[in-house]
Scaffold this active site. Sequence first.
Site, PDB file in Angstrom:
ATOM      1  CG  ASP A   1      51.196   3.970  53.064  1.00  0.00           C
ATOM      2  OD1 ASP A   1      52.186   4.197  53.776  1.00  0.00           O
ATOM      3  OD2 ASP A   1      51.184   4.160  51.837  1.00  0.00           O
TER       4      ASP A   1
ATOM      5  N   GLY B   1      52.429  -0.074  62.039  1.00  0.00           N
ATOM      6  CA  GLY B   1      53.692   0.444  62.534  1.00  0.00           C
ATOM      7  C   GLY B   1      53.569   1.914  62.893  1.00  0.00           C
TER       8      GLY B   1
ATOM      9  CG  HIS C   1      56.510  -2.326  54.417  1.00  0.00           C
ATOM     10  ND1 HIS C   1      57.036  -1.624  55.481  1.00  0.00           N
ATOM     11  CD2 HIS C   1      56.021  -1.380  53.572  1.00  0.00           C
ATOM     12  CE1 HIS C   1      56.883  -0.326  55.275  1.00  0.00           C
ATOM     13  NE2 HIS C   1      56.268  -0.162  54.109  1.00  0.00           N
TER      14      HIS C   1
ATOM     15  CE  LYS D   1      56.906  -5.621  58.446  1.00  0.00           C
ATOM     16  NZ  LYS D   1      56.913  -4.564  59.468  1.00  0.00           N
TER      17      LYS D   1
ATOM     18  CG  MET E   1      57.873   0.430  64.654  1.00  0.00           C
ATOM     19  SD  MET E   1      56.675   1.798  64.670  1.00  0.00           S
ATOM     20  CE  MET E   1      55.566   1.245  65.987  1.00  0.00           C
TER      21      MET E   1
ATOM     22  CG  ASN F   1      53.753  -3.300  57.535  1.00  0.00           C
ATOM     23  OD1 ASN F   1      54.973  -3.325  57.527  1.00  0.00           O
ATOM     24  ND2 ASN F   1      53.104  -2.392  58.223  1.00  0.00           N
TER      25      ASN F   1
ATOM     26  CB  CYS G   1      65.722  -4.071  58.326  1.00  0.00           C
ATOM     27  SG  CYS G   1      66.632  -2.607  58.859  1.00  0.00           S
TER      28      CYS G   1
END
Length: 387
Positions: A224, A246, A190, A160, A34, A222, A118
């Site tokens: 929640d 995260g 994610h 990722k 992060m 990834n 991102c």
Amino acid sequence: MTALDSPPAAAPEAGPALKIGPYAVDPPVVLAPMAGITNVAFRRLCREYGAGLYVCEMITSRALVERHPKTLEMITFDADEHPRSMQLYGVDPVTMGKAVQMIVDENLADHVDMNFGCPVPKVTRKGGGSALPYKRRLFADIVSAAVRAAEPAGIPVTVKFRIGIDDDHITYLDAGRLAEENGAAAVALHGRTAAQRYSGTADWSAIARLKEHVRTIPVLGNGDIFSADDALRMMAETGCDGVVVGRGCLGRPWLFRDLQAAFAGEPIPAGPALGEVAAVLRRHAELLADHMGEEKGLRDLRKHMAQYLRGFPAGSDLRHQFGLVSSLAQLDDLLAQLDPDVPFPADGEGPRGRQGSAGRVVLPEGWLDDPDDVTVPAGAEIDSSGG
């Protein structure tokens, strides 16, 4: 016995530890990189609460190759931090290959994680981040370049990404297949599109579908995970091999202690009272001061204050003062004004960190015309690290 200290309802069955290349990750928990958060100080704080894999802030391949001073400072690791895990961002196979070769030649890291997730507009408008997997061949070329450079040194490369650009442009199954075919050691999904950013609810069913399609390397989930029970549920519902945490650990590094207990089938500890939270905050300050110097480190700590104090009774004036702290002595004076016996509040649980709202993804003109175009997006090879 409260819900917080009761045994987890769905502790995973004992099995082989998650392996990222040669490295066992047990419990199967990864700290997500992060920007402005996962520096060496925060990673050490989290590591003190439990085992796992802890990834540094995002490093851009161009900035690394060009030896930008800030970037070189950001790849600091503790002497006992192992494996040293670095996340790289890049859009050019040539530059990515050079960056990973530099990591190999100068022994800068033991694991490379590649960022194709991102959703920030300044990144996607140039074709980077979560926009890039749409360009299937270019995505594959970048992964392949990193793997070829890393493989002789035994450095695993992981990838990722997100579900896609938006609901009309889903890319994750192709991305998973291509990462697997080009030598990635693991993939992480994610469960949101770039258009969702951090809003709404992560789609864990996509993680399950990716696990069905990617069969020879681990699949991590990834999105929640704000409690140990969330991690257990994700593993049970999706069959994924590990979880990436995260925002859930912001102002709450003891989440890794909870995760360690949950995966061991042990009772999840009760949330800390305010006195313990104050001690953690003080420890975070010390680590930042050691890393950055006291003044700069305490300024950096300010962004964490609201998360640490979330749900606890602290007046607006005191919270305001915490947000202006500039020295360890000042921090000690403020911490002394907190009641150490206040129990952990129910309001301290649940989602945390930035959520924002969904929105249209800004892309380069003509970006969606040809998914097999291998042209490197102009101007997307950003030269600063950290996001």
